[in-house]
Design a protein around this motif. Structure first.
Motif, short mmCIF file in Angstrom:
data_model
loop_
_atom_site.label_atom_id
_atom_site.label_comp_id
_atom_site.label_asym_id
_atom_site.label_seq_id
_atom_site.Cartn_x
_atom_site.Cartn_y
_atom_site.Cartn_z
N UNK A 84 3.13 10.08 45.42
CA UNK A 84 2.79 9.02 46.40
C UNK A 84 1.32 9.13 46.82
N UNK A 85 0.86 10.36 47.03
CA UNK A 85 -0.56 10.55 47.39
C UNK A 85 -1.48 10.01 46.30
N UNK A 86 -1.00 10.09 45.03
CA UNK A 86 -1.82 9.59 43.92
C UNK A 86 -1.67 8.07 43.76
N UNK A 87 -0.82 7.46 44.59
CA UNK A 87 -0.71 5.99 44.58
C UNK A 87 0.60 5.43 44.06
N UNK A 88 1.54 6.30 43.69
CA UNK A 88 2.82 5.82 43.13
C UNK A 88 3.67 5.20 44.23
N UNK A 89 4.31 4.09 43.89
CA UNK A 89 5.24 3.43 44.80
C UNK A 89 6.66 3.86 44.40
N UNK A 90 7.39 4.49 45.33
CA UNK A 90 8.76 4.93 45.01
C UNK A 90 9.74 4.10 45.83
N UNK A 91 10.66 3.45 45.13
CA UNK A 91 11.70 2.68 45.84
C UNK A 91 13.03 3.38 45.66
N UNK A 92 13.59 3.88 46.77
CA UNK A 92 14.90 4.54 46.70
C UNK A 92 16.00 3.51 47.01
N UNK A 93 17.23 3.89 46.79
CA UNK A 93 18.38 3.02 47.07
C UNK A 93 18.17 1.61 46.52
N UNK A 94 17.68 1.57 45.30
CA UNK A 94 17.35 0.28 44.67
C UNK A 94 18.16 0.12 43.38
N UNK A 95 18.92 -0.96 43.32
CA UNK A 95 19.80 -1.16 42.16
C UNK A 95 19.12 -2.07 41.15
N UNK A 96 19.13 -1.64 39.90
CA UNK A 96 18.62 -2.49 38.82
C UNK A 96 19.75 -3.43 38.41
N UNK A 97 19.52 -4.75 38.63
CA UNK A 97 20.60 -5.70 38.33
C UNK A 97 20.47 -6.27 36.92
N UNK A 98 19.23 -6.67 36.60
CA UNK A 98 19.02 -7.23 35.25
C UNK A 98 17.69 -6.80 34.70
N UNK A 99 17.61 -6.75 33.38
CA UNK A 99 16.37 -6.37 32.71
C UNK A 99 16.10 -7.44 31.65
N UNK A 100 14.94 -8.11 31.74
CA UNK A 100 14.61 -9.14 30.74
C UNK A 100 13.41 -8.67 29.94
N UNK A 101 13.55 -8.66 28.63
CA UNK A 101 12.43 -8.22 27.79
C UNK A 101 11.91 -9.44 27.04
N UNK A 102 10.66 -9.84 27.37
CA UNK A 102 10.04 -10.98 26.67
C UNK A 102 8.81 -10.48 25.93
N UNK B 151 5.41 -10.02 26.22
CA UNK B 151 4.60 -8.88 26.69
C UNK B 151 4.96 -8.49 28.11
N UNK B 152 6.20 -8.77 28.49
CA UNK B 152 6.64 -8.42 29.85
C UNK B 152 8.08 -7.95 29.86
N UNK B 153 8.31 -6.87 30.61
CA UNK B 153 9.68 -6.46 30.92
C UNK B 153 9.87 -6.75 32.40
N UNK B 154 10.87 -7.55 32.72
CA UNK B 154 11.10 -7.92 34.12
C UNK B 154 12.30 -7.15 34.65
N UNK B 155 12.09 -6.45 35.77
CA UNK B 155 13.15 -5.69 36.43
C UNK B 155 13.62 -6.51 37.62
N UNK B 156 14.84 -6.98 37.55
CA UNK B 156 15.40 -7.73 38.69
C UNK B 156 16.24 -6.72 39.50
N UNK B 157 15.77 -6.37 40.68
CA UNK B 157 16.44 -5.30 41.44
C UNK B 157 16.88 -5.79 42.82
N UNK B 158 17.63 -4.95 43.49
CA UNK B 158 18.10 -5.30 44.85
C UNK B 158 16.93 -5.37 45.84
N UNK B 159 15.75 -4.87 45.44
CA UNK B 159 14.60 -4.92 46.35
C UNK B 159 13.48 -5.80 45.83
#
Ligand SMILES: Cc1cc2nc3c(=O)[nH]c(=O)nc-3n(C[C@H](O)[C@H](O)[C@H](O)COP(=O)(O)OP(=O)(O)OC[C@H]3O[C@@H](n4cnc5c(N)ncnc54)[C@H](O)[C@@H]3O)c2cc1C
Length: 367
Positions: free
Chosen positions: A165-183, A185-193
């Motif tokens: 986190x100090x180095x700049x990483x964003x950590x999301x806890x309690x987050x559910x991955x609902x869908x993953x779309x691979x196109x 040049x993009x991977x889209x993470x559809x999550x509960x947050x």
């Protein structure tokens, strides 16, 4: 773009977090998505040893041992309040199937690979029993002492999380991955947050890896054997320093002092259910009690157990018996259009530093 990242990592165990930190230091914008909380998986349910793994000598896993012991030295120097060197005692009984010379040779080799400079030695039975007053003093052949490191796995993982986190990483806890779309040049993470985008997905979900790959139909080169291991925590300090003991079937198990308690483990059980459904099996508790009681003057009972905990090892499948399967990790990189998916298979708590460095090297070579 606000929700766009250079890398999205699934899983906030020690490996996912160490990779996140290393990538952030390399000036990448990184998001870690965790379905539960930091260190909720194997990273807080281990034997808490930062070690080369003495027993891997018998499997000739020399490169894994050497890498682990190099990482051990780095962790001893970098986190002295979290990773501490201890003398480990290994008493050999008359019924041991391992000859003294073999154990002596193994420990000599282990000391040679170690970077902390403390050598293994044979100690007298008198010295051993004067310190280990709860251990039965009959049928003992020899006692060896060598040095290895102990940690608090949960605290160490949280430390790496806060450095990430100090180095700049964003950590999301309690987050559910609902869908993953691979196109393209993009991977889209559809999550509960929210929705997040990247073209580099790092799957560091440990024992959950096959379940993720199946759910989201991801390419992969390996499958894992889910091997659970339990520990029982005895509400009493039985020994002053860590102790290695042999089971009737030649397995090694540990008794490890921790504050006013003693941790005893571990076991190996091949599991077929989903990781979230794996529970402590009473047979494994009885097994640890039974094996411990062969060595203790006062018999342990179920009522002496303060708590039990279970972790699941993601061990890369092979034809070998589970105790013989390699603990070495594999980095499994796949390209889909202009996206990259990197699976992290296997590994140990001890080797997270080398693993993270290898991930950064692999990704920077693969541009
Ligand atoms: C019984 C036992 C004893 C061990 N003892 C030692 C030891 O003494 N020394 C040693 O060096 N190693 C030891 N290990 C190995 C060590 O614990 C592991 O190698 C290490 O913790 C693995 O870390 P990881 O980050 O890969 O996985 P984990 O710590 O398991 O992290 C994976 C994370 O992914 C998350 N996740 C899963 N699915 C999803 C999803 N869909 N979305 C988001 N997040 C998800 C989980 O919640 C979890 O937090 C032991 C392991 C076990 C099981």
């Amino acid at each position: 773009m606000k929700n766009s990242y250079d890398a999205i990592i699934l899983g906030a165990g020690i490996n996912g977090l160490a990779i996140a930190k290393a990538l952030a230091i390399a000036e990448k914008k990184v998001l870690v998505i965790e379905k539960s909380h930091i260190a909720s998986g194997a990273s807080s349910n281990s034997s808490r040893l930062i070690h080369g793994g003495l027993r891997y000598l018998e499997q000739y896993e020399f490169s894994l041992i050497r890498e682990s012991l190099k990482d051990q030295k780095y962790l001893l120097d970098t986190y002295p309040s979290l990773v501490k060197l201890h003398p480990f005692y290994f008493p050999i009984y008359n019924n041991s199937k391992r000859p003294d010379w073999m154990i002596g040779l193994g420990l000599w080799l282990y000391s040679l690979f170690s970077k902390h400079g403390k050598k293994a030695i044979k100690v007298s039975k008198e010295e051993f029993f004067s310190e280990f007053k709860n251990i039965k003093d009959n049928n003992i052949r020899a006692v060896f002492k060598y040095y290895d490191a102990k940690t608090d796995d949960d605290a160490l993982t949280h430390k790496i999380a806060s450095e990430a986190q100090d180095a700049g990483v964003n950590i999301l806890e309690n987050t559910q991955l609902k869908e993953l779309h691979i196109e393209n040049d993009t991977i889209t993470f559809d999550t509960s947050k929210g929705v997040f985008k990247t073209n580099l997905f790092i799957n560091a979900t440990g024992a959950w890896i096959d379940e993720i790959n199946k759910e989201f139909n991801l390419p992969s080169s390996y499958t894992i054997e889910k091997v659970s291991g339990i520990h029982i925590v005895i509400d009493n300090l039985l020994i002053p320093e860590p102790l290695l003991l042999e089971t009737a079937s030649k397995r090694i198990f540990f008794m490890i002092p921790e504050d006013k308690t003693t941790i005893i483990g571990t076991t190996e059980r091949s599991e077929n259910s989903n990781v979230d459904d794996i529970k402590v099996n009473n047979e494994d508790i009885q097994y640890l009690l039974q094996e411990s009681n062969k060595y203790l003057k006062t018999e342990l009972k179920t009522s002496d157990i303060k708590e039990t905990y279970i972790g699941v090892r993601p061990i890369i499948k092979s034809k070998k018996d589970i105790s013989q399967m390699s603990r070495e990790y594999k980095l499994d990189l796949h390209h889909i259009a202009n996206n990259r998916i990197l699976h992290i298979y296997g590994g140990k708590l001890t080797t997270f530093t080398s693993l993270a460095r290898k991930v950064v090297n692999l990704l920077s070579r693969d541009v």
